[in-house]
Design a protein around this motif. Structure first.
Motif, PDB file in Angstrom:
ATOM      1  N   LYS A 183       0.690  -1.237  -0.243  1.00  8.66           N
ATOM      2  CA  LYS A 183       0.174   0.257   0.333  1.00  8.66           C
ATOM      3  C   LYS A 183       0.942   1.462   0.128  1.00  8.66           C
ATOM      4  CE  LYS A 183      -2.513  -1.798   3.339  1.00  8.66           C
ATOM      5  NZ  LYS A 183      -3.371  -1.737   4.560  1.00  8.66           N
ATOM      6  N   LYS A 184       1.819   1.602   0.211  1.00  3.37           N
ATOM      7  CA  LYS A 184       3.162   2.272   0.502  1.00  3.37           C
ATOM      8  C   LYS A 184       3.765   2.718  -0.648  1.00  3.37           C
ATOM      9  CE  LYS A 184       4.737   1.990   5.818  1.00  3.37           C
ATOM     10  NZ  LYS A 184       6.043   1.155   6.284  1.00  3.37           N
ATOM     11  N   THR A 185       3.717   1.855  -1.585  1.00  3.20           N
ATOM     12  CA  THR A 185       4.538   1.772  -2.984  1.00  3.20           C
ATOM     13  C   THR A 185       3.199   1.339  -3.718  1.00  3.20           C
ATOM     14  OG1 THR A 185       5.365  -0.599  -2.988  1.00  3.20           O
ATOM     15  CG2 THR A 185       6.445   1.277  -2.529  1.00  3.20           C
ATOM     16  N   GLU A 186       2.449   1.438  -3.371  1.00  2.00           N
ATOM     17  CA  GLU A 186       0.797   0.795  -3.955  1.00  2.00           C
ATOM     18  C   GLU A 186       1.787  -0.069  -5.694  1.00  2.00           C
ATOM     19  OE1 GLU A 186       0.120   4.311  -5.512  1.00  2.00           O
ATOM     20  OE2 GLU A 186      -0.505   5.246  -3.567  1.00  2.00           O
ATOM     21  N   ILE A 187       2.919  -1.318  -5.554  1.00  4.21           N
ATOM     22  CA  ILE A 187       2.916  -2.234  -6.664  1.00  4.21           C
ATOM     23  C   ILE A 187       2.447  -3.105  -5.697  1.00  4.21           C
ATOM     24  CG2 ILE A 187       4.780  -3.237  -7.230  1.00  4.21           C
ATOM     25  CD1 ILE A 187       6.649  -0.401  -6.404  1.00  4.21           C
ATOM     26  N   TYR A 188       1.818  -4.538  -7.203  1.00  5.23           N
ATOM     27  CA  TYR A 188       2.332  -5.526  -6.847  1.00  5.23           C
ATOM     28  C   TYR A 188       2.860  -6.447  -6.612  1.00  5.23           C
ATOM     29  CZ  TYR A 188      -3.070  -4.487  -7.613  1.00  5.23           C
ATOM     30  OH  TYR A 188      -4.109  -3.989  -7.628  1.00  5.23           O
ATOM     31  N   ILE A 189       3.749  -7.507  -5.668  1.00 11.05           N
ATOM     32  CA  ILE A 189       4.933  -7.792  -5.830  1.00 11.05           C
ATOM     33  C   ILE A 189       4.754  -9.600  -5.737  1.00 11.05           C
ATOM     34  CG2 ILE A 189       6.611  -8.225  -3.612  1.00 11.05           C
ATOM     35  CD1 ILE A 189       6.605  -5.175  -2.580  1.00 11.05           C
ATOM     36  N   ALA A 190       5.449  -9.593  -6.521  1.00  8.08           N
ATOM     37  CA  ALA A 190       5.429 -11.530  -6.844  1.00  8.08           C
ATOM     38  C   ALA A 190       5.546 -12.012  -5.416  1.00  8.08           C
ATOM     39  CB  ALA A 190       5.863 -11.721  -7.870  1.00  8.08           C
ATOM     40  N   TYR A 191       5.526 -12.990  -4.223  1.00 10.27           N
ATOM     41  CA  TYR A 191       4.981 -13.716  -4.410  1.00 10.27           C
ATOM     42  C   TYR A 191       6.092 -14.781  -4.389  1.00 10.27           C
ATOM     43  CZ  TYR A 191       4.796 -15.769   1.054  1.00 10.27           C
ATOM     44  OH  TYR A 191       4.788 -15.509   2.102  1.00 10.27           O
ATOM     45  N   ASN A 192       7.458 -15.140  -4.243  1.00  7.96           N
ATOM     46  CA  ASN A 192       8.372 -16.136  -4.827  1.00  7.96           C
ATOM     47  C   ASN A 192       8.914 -17.031  -3.813  1.00  7.96           C
ATOM     48  OD1 ASN A 192       6.876 -15.460  -7.432  1.00  7.96           O
ATOM     49  ND2 ASN A 192       9.031 -13.887  -7.936  1.00  7.96           N
ATOM     50  N   LYS A 193       8.051 -16.681  -2.882  1.00  8.26           N
ATOM     51  CA  LYS A 193       8.869 -17.126  -1.578  1.00  8.26           C
ATOM     52  C   LYS A 193       9.179 -18.175  -1.688  1.00  8.26           C
ATOM     53  CE  LYS A 193       9.233 -14.991   2.556  1.00  8.26           C
ATOM     54  NZ  LYS A 193       8.367 -15.061   3.432  1.00  8.26           N
ATOM     55  N   TYR A 194       7.445 -18.833  -1.953  1.00  9.23           N
ATOM     56  CA  TYR A 194       7.633 -20.501  -1.879  1.00  9.23           C
ATOM     57  C   TYR A 194       8.051 -20.783  -3.544  1.00  9.23           C
ATOM     58  CZ  TYR A 194       6.830 -19.880   2.807  1.00  9.23           C
ATOM     59  OH  TYR A 194       7.124 -19.225   4.471  1.00  9.23           O
ATOM     60  N   LYS A 195       8.696 -21.558  -4.604  1.00  7.99           N
ATOM     61  CA  LYS A 195       8.439 -22.565  -5.112  1.00  7.99           C
ATOM     62  C   LYS A 195       6.952 -22.910  -5.556  1.00  7.99           C
ATOM     63  CE  LYS A 195      13.876 -21.814  -5.893  1.00  7.99           C
ATOM     64  NZ  LYS A 195      15.114 -22.381  -6.969  1.00  7.99           N
ATOM     65  N   GLU A 196       6.932 -23.740  -4.618  1.00  9.61           N
ATOM     66  CA  GLU A 196       5.634 -25.105  -5.086  1.00  9.61           C
ATOM     67  C   GLU A 196       4.320 -23.788  -5.317  1.00  9.61           C
ATOM     68  OE1 GLU A 196       7.792 -26.403  -0.821  1.00  9.61           O
ATOM     69  OE2 GLU A 196       7.570 -24.367  -2.329  1.00  9.61           O
ATOM     70  N   LEU A 197       4.200 -22.514  -5.184  1.00 10.34           N
ATOM     71  CA  LEU A 197       3.138 -21.669  -5.478  1.00 10.34           C
ATOM     72  C   LEU A 197       3.266 -21.184  -6.434  1.00 10.34           C
ATOM     73  CD1 LEU A 197       2.088 -20.316  -1.965  1.00 10.34           C
ATOM     74  CD2 LEU A 197       1.127 -21.469  -3.078  1.00 10.34           C
ATOM     75  N   THR A 198       4.216 -21.113  -7.366  1.00  2.49           N
ATOM     76  CA  THR A 198       4.473 -20.157  -8.694  1.00  2.49           C
ATOM     77  C   THR A 198       3.543 -20.981  -9.617  1.00  2.49           C
ATOM     78  OG1 THR A 198       6.571 -21.075  -8.848  1.00  2.49           O
ATOM     79  CG2 THR A 198       6.612 -19.213  -8.172  1.00  2.49           C
ATOM     80  N   ASP A 199       3.031 -20.569 -10.750  1.00  6.38           N
ATOM     81  CA  ASP A 199       2.743 -20.736 -11.622  1.00  6.38           C
ATOM     82  C   ASP A 199       1.118 -22.130 -11.602  1.00  6.38           C
ATOM     83  OD1 ASP A 199       4.830 -19.906 -13.659  1.00  6.38           O
ATOM     84  OD2 ASP A 199       5.724 -21.364 -13.286  1.00  6.38           O
ATOM     85  N   LEU A 200       0.924 -21.766 -10.138  1.00 12.35           N
ATOM     86  CA  LEU A 200      -0.419 -21.790 -10.190  1.00 12.35           C
ATOM     87  C   LEU A 200      -1.463 -21.412 -10.089  1.00 12.35           C
ATOM     88  CD1 LEU A 200       0.282 -24.265  -6.708  1.00 12.35           C
ATOM     89  CD2 LEU A 200      -0.033 -24.733  -9.511  1.00 12.35           C
ATOM     90  N   SER A 201      -2.501 -21.856 -10.252  1.00 14.51           N
ATOM     91  CA  SER A 201      -3.908 -20.617 -10.293  1.00 14.51           C
ATOM     92  C   SER A 201      -4.458 -20.973  -9.536  1.00 14.51           C
ATOM     93  CB  SER A 201      -4.942 -21.102 -11.160  1.00 14.51           C
ATOM     94  OG  SER A 201      -6.239 -20.702 -11.039  1.00 14.51           O
ATOM     95  N   ILE A 202      -4.247 -19.235  -8.003  1.00 13.98           N
ATOM     96  CA  ILE A 202      -4.858 -19.497  -6.569  1.00 13.98           C
ATOM     97  C   ILE A 202      -6.337 -19.128  -6.990  1.00 13.98           C
ATOM     98  CG2 ILE A 202      -4.900 -17.865  -5.007  1.00 13.98           C
ATOM     99  CD1 ILE A 202      -2.159 -19.550  -6.241  1.00 13.98           C
ATOM    100  N   LYS A 203      -7.297 -20.310  -6.133  1.00 17.65           N
ATOM    101  CA  LYS A 203      -8.961 -20.438  -6.439  1.00 17.65           C
ATOM    102  C   LYS A 203      -9.135 -19.058  -5.089  1.00 17.65           C
ATOM    103  CE  LYS A 203      -8.454 -22.886 -10.037  1.00 17.65           C
ATOM    104  NZ  LYS A 203      -9.039 -22.292 -11.207  1.00 17.65           N
ATOM    105  N   SER A 204      -8.509 -19.353  -4.227  1.00 24.59           N
ATOM    106  CA  SER A 204      -9.040 -18.919  -2.712  1.00 24.59           C
ATOM    107  C   SER A 204      -7.815 -18.744  -1.648  1.00 24.59           C
ATOM    108  CB  SER A 204      -9.633 -19.369  -2.239  1.00 24.59           C
ATOM    109  OG  SER A 204      -9.749 -20.791  -1.085  1.00 24.59           O
TER     110      SER A 204
END
Length: 298
Positions: A183-204
């Protein structure tokens, strides 16, 4: 088990079958948002439904497609639609107030698609569109929109869900993984801390009573522990009906029980009861081959 469906000859049946949202408000009213059938209110005494069909008349919802329903801390009921924008339900006169005139751009167009609604700790409504977040203050009718920067991704981004957690962090689930909105920089930051979640479609994305995040995807459920930077994956092999979960089909009740909808049914469980097996399995040799041949073959 009873099955409710749309019946063309019965005006007290559901207005349409494809559901997008089922919501129980603080008064105990059960609302059903549909695609092509607008909104329904369940009558407990008569065991049927009151239909709120789309109409261009004042006091009605102007879209057939209800995508989301939510209540804020002031117990105001909000409805997000596809094509018709945002509405507030008036309990006193049983009507709907449109906010098209408020959520309006300088060029005269208004915010047409509201896919998710929740309240932040600052009491603003956090609205999702397919490609942006909107912070809307219903007390003074002001809003601020933050579109996703298309230069941040090669693939087209589609917002699937969002969460404003107990630490006031804002998480966005997309078709290519999780992002955090700063909210401070008004930027979306990719959450790449966990490789298991990359390239997955997040449903909820939901938060349990211990502050842990749980996200359902097209390939299992993940528990994220920010305190120790750990992640645990659960799939059909762990007893779930399917490893493919449905968009926004997630709910936590007052007791902390989780409900997740999949492509093959509904799962419910207490997240505290899911234990990870820390013990390594015993090694057992069941066969031996030397140069691809069994010893008795030589």
């Amino acid at each position: 088990m009873k099955h409710y469906t749309y019946q063309a000859s019965d005006k007290n049946s559901l207005s349409r079958d494809p559901f997008h949202k089922i919501y129980k408000d603080s008064r105990g009213n059960l609302w059903v948002g549909t695609w092509d059938g607008c909104l329904n209110l369940y009558n407990y005494e008569k065991d049927n439904f009151k239909r709120y069909l789309a109409s261009s008349k004042e006091g009605n919802i102007h879209s057939d497609h209800v995508l989301t329903i939510a209540e804020d801390q002031q117990q105001r009921l909000w409805i997000g639609t596809a094509g018709g924008g945002l509405y507030q339900y008036n309990y006193q006169n049983d009507s709907f107030k449109s906010f098209q005139h408020v959520l309006k751009y300088p060029d005269g167009n208004y915010v047409r698609d509201i896919t998710n609604i929740q309240q932040t700790q600052e009491r603003a409504l956090l609205l999702n569109t397919y490609h942006s977040l909107i912070f809307f203050n219903p007390d003074n009718n002001t809003f601020q929109e933050f579109p996703f920067n298309t230069h941040q991704s090669i693939e087209p981004i589609l917002f699937m869900c969002s969460l404003s957690d107990s630490k006031n962090n804002i998480w966005i689930g997309t078709n290519i993984g999780i992002f955090q909105f700063d909210k401070k920089t008004e930027i979306y930051i990719a959450y790449n801390k966990y490789k298991e979640l990359t390239d997955l479609s997040i449903k909820s994305i939901i938060e349990d009573k211990n502050g842990l995040l749980w996200t359902s995807t097209n390939n299992g459920i993940f528990k994220i522990n920010e305190k120790d930077n750990s992640i645990t994956k659960y799939t059909k092999q762990d007893g779930f009906a399917s490893s493919e979960f449905k968009k926004e089909a997630a709910y936590m009740n007052s007791k902390g029980t989780f409900y997740f909808g999949t492509s093959n049914g509904l799962n419910y469980f207490n997240p505290d009861a899911l234990k990870t097996n820390q013990k390594s399995p015993s090694l057992a040799i069941t066969s031996l081959a030397v140069l691809h041949s069994q010893p008795n073959e030589r």
